[in-house]
Scaffold this active site. Structure first.
Site, PDB file in Angstrom:
ATOM      1  CD  GLU A   1      -3.139  -0.776   2.185  1.00  0.00           C
ATOM      2  OE1 GLU A   1      -3.090   0.213   2.950  1.00  0.00           O
ATOM      3  OE2 GLU A   1      -4.070  -1.599   2.197  1.00  0.00           O
TER       4      GLU A   1
ATOM      5  CG  HIS B   1      -4.938   4.003   2.241  1.00  0.00           C
ATOM      6  ND1 HIS B   1      -6.073   4.644   2.648  1.00  0.00           N
ATOM      7  CD2 HIS B   1      -5.241   2.677   2.292  1.00  0.00           C
ATOM      8  CE1 HIS B   1      -7.013   3.757   2.947  1.00  0.00           C
ATOM      9  NE2 HIS B   1      -6.537   2.554   2.729  1.00  0.00           N
TER      10      HIS B   1
ATOM     11  CG  HIS C   1      -7.404  -0.624  -0.687  1.00  0.00           C
ATOM     12  ND1 HIS C   1      -8.739  -0.655  -0.379  1.00  0.00           N
ATOM     13  CD2 HIS C   1      -6.762  -0.216   0.445  1.00  0.00           C
ATOM     14  CE1 HIS C   1      -8.909  -0.256   0.882  1.00  0.00           C
ATOM     15  NE2 HIS C   1      -7.727   0.017   1.395  1.00  0.00           N
TER      16      HIS C   1
ATOM     17  CG  ASP D   1      -8.610   1.553   5.335  1.00  0.00           C
ATOM     18  OD1 ASP D   1      -7.465   1.610   5.789  1.00  0.00           O
ATOM     19  OD2 ASP D   1      -8.882   1.138   4.186  1.00  0.00           O
TER      20      ASP D   1
HETATM   21 ZN   LIG Z   1      -7.255   0.716   3.222  1.00  0.00          ZN
END
Ligand SMILES: [Zn+2]
Length: 135
Positions: free
Chosen positions: A26, A84, A86, A97
């Site tokens: 990530e 961020h 995935h 999250d």
């Molecule tokens: Zn996430």
């Protein structure tokens, strides 16, 4: 309450590149901007390092967080969002999250590498999706 997040197509391109470069892990970034009339406009990106080096989680170091806040202040901008990626899943918040979104009530932008798609969310007594306007 923030109803929309506005971002430029060149910023979107940079965030997608940052995500592809860090895949399979990530990637993360702090978004600087300004909020007016419930619309958050992103003006600058602070690219951060995912110290977990994980494909399913991310953590930004305290040092980088401190430096991000001081850079935002110098630029007269606010810390207006958290980004961020995935790498291997859809652009929806994971249970981790969601937990962090509750305590960081700025907009969260998630990019899915597999779907090549951005989505934005905010916590407002529950996780709500907000439109991400690219111009
Ligand atoms: Zn996430």
């Amino acid at each position: 309450m923030i109803k929309q997040i506005a971002i430029s197509s060149s910023q979107i391109k940079l965030l997608a590149e940052h995500s592809k470069k860090n895949s399979p892990n990530e990637s993360c970034a702090i978004l600087f901007g300004k909020t007016e009339n419930n619309i958050t406009t992103i003006k600058d990106i602070f690219f951060a390092k995912n110290i977990e080096e994980s494909p399913v989680n991310f953590t930004i170091s305290n040092d980088e967080l401190i430096s991000a806040y001081s850079q935002a202040e110098k630029k007269n901008l606010d810390v207006s969002g958290i980004f961020h990626s995935h790498p291997v899943s859809e652009p929806y918040p994971s249970s981790t999250d969601k937990k962090y979104m509750e305590v960081n009530d700025v907009p969260w932008v998630i990019f899915s590498n597999i779907e090549d798609k951005f989505m934005a969310y905010i916590y407002n007594s529950g996780i709500v999706q907000i439109p991400l306007k690219v111009s």
